[in-house]
Design an enzyme around this catalytic site. Sequence first.
Site, short mmCIF file in Angstrom:
data_model
loop_
_atom_site.label_atom_id
_atom_site.label_comp_id
_atom_site.label_asym_id
_atom_site.label_seq_id
_atom_site.Cartn_x
_atom_site.Cartn_y
_atom_site.Cartn_z
N HIS A 175 -26.69 -44.37 -17.80
CA HIS A 175 -28.03 -44.37 -18.38
C HIS A 175 -28.05 -44.56 -19.90
O HIS A 175 -28.77 -43.88 -20.62
CB HIS A 175 -28.77 -43.08 -18.00
CG HIS A 175 -29.01 -42.91 -16.53
ND1 HIS A 175 -29.19 -43.97 -15.67
CD2 HIS A 175 -29.10 -41.79 -15.75
CE1 HIS A 175 -29.39 -43.52 -14.44
NE2 HIS A 175 -29.33 -42.21 -14.46
N HIS A 214 -37.14 -42.71 -14.66
CA HIS A 214 -36.39 -41.73 -13.86
C HIS A 214 -37.27 -40.56 -13.40
O HIS A 214 -36.91 -39.40 -13.54
CB HIS A 214 -35.20 -41.23 -14.69
CG HIS A 214 -34.01 -40.84 -13.89
ND1 HIS A 214 -34.04 -39.86 -12.93
CD2 HIS A 214 -32.73 -41.28 -13.92
CE1 HIS A 214 -32.82 -39.72 -12.41
NE2 HIS A 214 -32.02 -40.57 -12.99
N GLU A 255 -35.42 -45.74 -8.59
CA GLU A 255 -35.33 -46.41 -9.88
C GLU A 255 -35.18 -47.92 -9.67
O GLU A 255 -34.17 -48.37 -9.15
CB GLU A 255 -34.12 -45.87 -10.66
CG GLU A 255 -34.18 -44.37 -10.86
CD GLU A 255 -32.78 -43.75 -11.01
OE1 GLU A 255 -32.13 -44.00 -12.03
OE2 GLU A 255 -32.35 -43.03 -10.10
C1 GLA Z 1 -29.04 -41.59 -11.37
C2 GLA Z 1 -27.59 -41.63 -11.12
C3 GLA Z 1 -27.20 -40.31 -10.58
C4 GLA Z 1 -27.61 -39.20 -11.49
C5 GLA Z 1 -29.03 -39.21 -11.72
C6 GLA Z 1 -29.43 -38.13 -12.70
O1 GLA Z 1 -29.73 -41.63 -10.20
O2 GLA Z 1 -27.18 -42.64 -10.27
O3 GLA Z 1 -25.86 -40.28 -10.36
O4 GLA Z 1 -27.00 -39.36 -12.73
O5 GLA Z 1 -29.38 -40.48 -12.19
O6 GLA Z 1 -28.72 -36.97 -12.58
#
Ligand code: GLA
Length: 348
Positions: free
Chosen positions: A102, A176, A314
Amino acid sequence: MKSLFGTLADGTEVHSWSLANGGTRMKVLSYGGIVQSLEIPDGLGQLANVSLGFDTIEDYVAKSPYFGALIGRFGNRIGEGRFTLDGEAYDVNSNDAVNSLHGGAKGFDKKVWDIEPFTKGSDVGLYLYCTSADGEMGYPGTLKVKVTYTLTKHGDWRIDYEATTDKTTVVNLTSHVYWNLAGEGSGTIENHELKIAASRYTPVDSGLIPTGEPAPVAGTPFDFRRTKVIGENLREAHQQLLYAKGIDHNWVLDKGISPKPEWIATLKDPSSGRTLRMATTEPGLQFYSGNFLDGTLVGPSGRAYRQGDALCLETQHFPDSPNRPSFPSTVLRPGQTYRSTTIHSFSR
Ligand code: GLA
């Protein structure tokens, strides 16, 4: 409409912006562009906040697992935080063991965005702006980002992302939000029903990096081509589920990249009837079943969040794309504009 939400350690004020239209109400923070609360009605008109979050800026800064935040420069993981672009090697910030997740340790979820409200016909919304300096978190190019949150008269929430750069770079922006259509703090989403318009997904290794080419969902727990209750296959001893402690995978949407947003997924809470339909221009969807929620975070409802108490959907390009020439490209060059749109439609 705009109120003080809190103050960061360096004295920066964080504001909360309230929007309402067509039965939907939302609160957005200048910190991370975070959707702090998103209220939608059920069939009886009963509003519930369907997104996980916190009441204070201190909680967001100290412990948020990206609750409601904008994600950039690169949604999901880049293997070992490394890639090569036009023959040049880049080392971006690794914040998830050896991988970059991220956007790195200080991603867009931790930036303070400039916000401007607007009204356009029957729509209301916010423009969110931020600039990421050349080299920030290891990424090349000054990236100028504009995100538009629109609430339509039907109560739909639309996100339009735009970005430009002054050096060739990679970009993959997403949102998110942690959804629980029965209301945050109301328990598990395992009884929610989900449908995803994807025949393939990208299997991962134990670090959640795609291992290679997309694989068919047919005959696996990843088959959501027909509406399925989320909990149905979640405890299968399938290696992919074991790696992720549940679902944390990218679906390869059948429609591919599309110039206009096309429907890709429907999520429904049968108890309240609240339904979310998503449309996007993106080729991928990361479905994360809240596997890392462990009962240590407490939401505005005053209730603790346990594993599976929310899910994220997402819209994005595929994880590790900068290292996968066969995946749709995430490269952005000077003179080009990155664009991406996702629409969330609510009904009951
Ligand atoms: C995304 C990632 C996960 C996790 C979440 C937040 O979905 O793929 O592995 O990091 O964000 O915790």
